[in-house]
Design an enzyme around this catalytic site. Sequence first.
Site, PDB file in Angstrom:
ATOM      1  N   ASP A 167       0.835  -1.199   0.000  1.00  0.00           N
ATOM      2  CA  ASP A 167       0.000   0.000   0.000  1.00  0.00           C
ATOM      3  C   ASP A 167       0.876   1.257   0.000  1.00  0.00           C
ATOM      4  O   ASP A 167       2.063   1.209   0.322  1.00  0.00           O
ATOM      5  CB  ASP A 167      -0.890  -0.025   1.235  1.00  0.00           C
ATOM      6  CG  ASP A 167      -2.195   0.737   1.048  1.00  0.00           C
ATOM      7  OD1 ASP A 167      -2.353   1.400   0.002  1.00  0.00           O
ATOM      8  OD2 ASP A 167      -3.060   0.657   1.938  1.00  0.00           O
ATOM      9  N   GLU A 194       2.881   6.899  -2.493  1.00  0.00           N
ATOM     10  CA  GLU A 194       2.648   8.108  -3.290  1.00  0.00           C
ATOM     11  C   GLU A 194       3.102   9.377  -2.563  1.00  0.00           C
ATOM     12  O   GLU A 194       3.516  10.340  -3.199  1.00  0.00           O
ATOM     13  CB  GLU A 194       1.158   8.265  -3.629  1.00  0.00           C
ATOM     14  CG  GLU A 194       0.525   7.044  -4.265  1.00  0.00           C
ATOM     15  CD  GLU A 194      -0.112   6.121  -3.239  1.00  0.00           C
ATOM     16  OE1 GLU A 194      -0.656   5.091  -3.640  1.00  0.00           O
ATOM     17  OE2 GLU A 194      -0.053   6.439  -2.022  1.00  0.00           O
ATOM     18  N   ASP A 206      -8.811   3.905  -3.441  1.00  0.00           N
ATOM     19  CA  ASP A 206      -9.943   4.169  -2.551  1.00  0.00           C
ATOM     20  C   ASP A 206     -11.139   4.717  -3.320  1.00  0.00           C
ATOM     21  O   ASP A 206     -11.297   5.930  -3.514  1.00  0.00           O
ATOM     22  CB  ASP A 206      -9.531   5.154  -1.459  1.00  0.00           C
ATOM     23  CG  ASP A 206      -8.446   4.582  -0.566  1.00  0.00           C
ATOM     24  OD1 ASP A 206      -8.192   3.374  -0.646  1.00  0.00           O
ATOM     25  OD2 ASP A 206      -7.848   5.356   0.206  1.00  0.00           O
TER      26      ASP A 206
END
Length: 773
Positions: free
Chosen positions: A415, A418, A481
């Site tokens: 995950d 970024e 998401d």
Amino acid sequence: MKFSNGYWMAKEGYTVLNPIDVRDVEQKGSSLTVYTAARRIQRKGDTLNGAMLTCEFSTPMPDVIRVRWTHHAGKRSNGPAFELFDNPQTPVSIAESSDHVTMKSGHLSVKINKKDTWGTEFFFEDKRLTGSNSKGAGHITTDNKEVYFREQLELGVGEHIYGLGERFTPFVKNGQTVDIWNEDGGTSSEQAYKNVPFYLSSKGYGVFVNHSEHVSFEVGSEVVSKVQFSVPGESVEYFIVGGHTLKDVLNNYTKLTGKPALPPAWSFGLWLTTSFTTDYDEATVNSFIDGMIERDLPLHVFHFDCFWMKEYQWTNFEWDADMFPDPVGMLKRLKDKGLKICVWINSYIGQKSPLFQEGMENGYLVKTLEDDVWQWDLWQAGMGLVDFTNPEATEWYKGHLRRLIDMGVDCFKTDFGERIPTDVKYYDGSDPYKMHNYYTFLYNKAVFEVLEEKLGKNEAMLFARSATAGGQQFPVHWGGDCSANYDSMAESLRGGLSLGLSGFGFWSHDISGFERTAPPDIYKRWVAFGLLSSHSRLHGNESYRVPWLFDEEAVDVLRHFTKLKSTLMPYLFESAIQSTELGIPMMRAMVLDFPGDPSTHYLDTQYMLGDNLLVAPIFNDRGHAMYYVPEGRWTDFFGGQVIEGGKWQEETHGYMTLPLLVKPNSLLAIGANDQKPDYDYADGVSLHLFELQEGASASTSLYSLQGELQVTVKAIRRNEEVRFFIQGATKPYTLVLRGIHEVTAVEGAAWNDSPSGIVLTPEPGESRLAVRL
């Protein structure tokens, strides 16, 4: 980034130098260098006190041409740079006339003005693709001493631009400003987790801008007839990628930047997670898994999200002992139920983690400009960032992953990646601005390498959120998401289709949405979409995603589509292998397969799943479907009706169906096992032949779970006779002539009629069959 004030003028405070006057052309081996003055030179004195822009042309591989513009060449670059798989020995031909010089690589060529005004044109064989003129390339300075280099390539009438990573904005990028800068922005904005500076044109070529830093694209949004891209600094480098088809362009692009690895067959099954912020322990996990077993819901992978570790200590790679006192025993018990195990990780180390002190003392964490450990409180309190440019830090990180794999973990959800700062120092001196997008490549590469090392080739896979160019080598990626509504379901698909047109072969999404909890209607519609995707995961934020918490019909829908996907695995695994070999996505935009049909150019609510299946998810609570069917006689997979293509189709569906059409001239392999994705695809397989037209052929291949070719079958129809040619078949199988219920004669097989069509059971060892219609 825009530099213009209308068409003729630059913005106030901006100075633009363009290549105006071609002064010299030099051939150096297999490359060309063109020197251009930034003003018209009429006498020798005009060469003083002026700029020269240099353009170099070379070829890294056939059908690809590199273009590099430079103003001042003395500025040193610390990297990083994208890893390219080029071949310096690529054959090239150069031809020169009084007015032009032409470089050719494979079927792709560039024609360069060598006399008077600057201009280039790119051709594939005799077809003109695009070009640039004296107002295109430009070196730009501002009154604030900022420096940029740009290029503008022609955008033709009716030409459409796709790709640039996983983007949730409109599918066709014309009219958009696109910034290649990884952000954690969800699926409902122009920000993107996976930014890739590569675009694909409906005209049959691609453009890859070879810069890991911020690249700004103006796609017909500054000059409406141009695609502009710009980068900060004194130079810009890009590649024109050619091919006979759009698929060939993707093949060539992924030859240059890396082919996707083949995910293991088990990864194509149904994934269930703990969800993100829910409370759970081993008993909770078992209640989900046992509930799936009791309801005959095949489950193949269980994922533990963040809270398998203790709060504030992400990432420490240690199970929360209060919730999981016996992790090794628990994992064994889960694996005894036939499950693979995935756990959540990221590359951030919270200050409360015992690893933070270790990382700080050993120099394993990214530093500030003052040589302190860079930290902030966003996401994890006081978190630092693992510095993957430090080989020792990378090995330290890998060591913790190896320990988890030894416990029984099969893969990792990588995950984040970024939110990478730019006011920092890296161990190897990398430019932090260039590292912002590139960091995710090093992060996912490190994790993927450990999995391959420990589990073997074709057994490694990730569930990754962030990526950039080259990241397709480390599948699988998911869409981030999304919200629990139809708008977000549709924007997720747009993002996946854009990512597929950027060289990524495998993609997934959170079924029913990540944020909040979907109503039962959306859950059931999204299940159908999710199980007809490359990879299929039930995951959410604040609530569990097991179907019985929605309604009992949701249980039936999930069972139906999970079993359907398992039976489609012989076909899907062949499609996956094709993705690794050709660099084309399993889930692909219609334009990729039907570029000659203008009606497909804007389609972003339907897709091809492999070569032969058209899928049109339903995005409303009425069960209403409106989708486009290309030319030909397509077959409804569920009902068997033949649909004449070349027009739009309108239907209403319950929850157990959706538009799922089989392309004409298809030989579709349907497996005998509806319980799991990893089984012997050749044993008991049923090969269904759909609408084979006179003079046409269809073929399919069956592979082992290791990706080895086992069986090939080809069907040819001539003069009202269908002949089958089979190689490698050693186990029982059948052939089904879908929609055909009468035959005149059959050679080499027993046969009987069925509701689906004539079923042929070949004689043992028979390699040729013939059916007279």
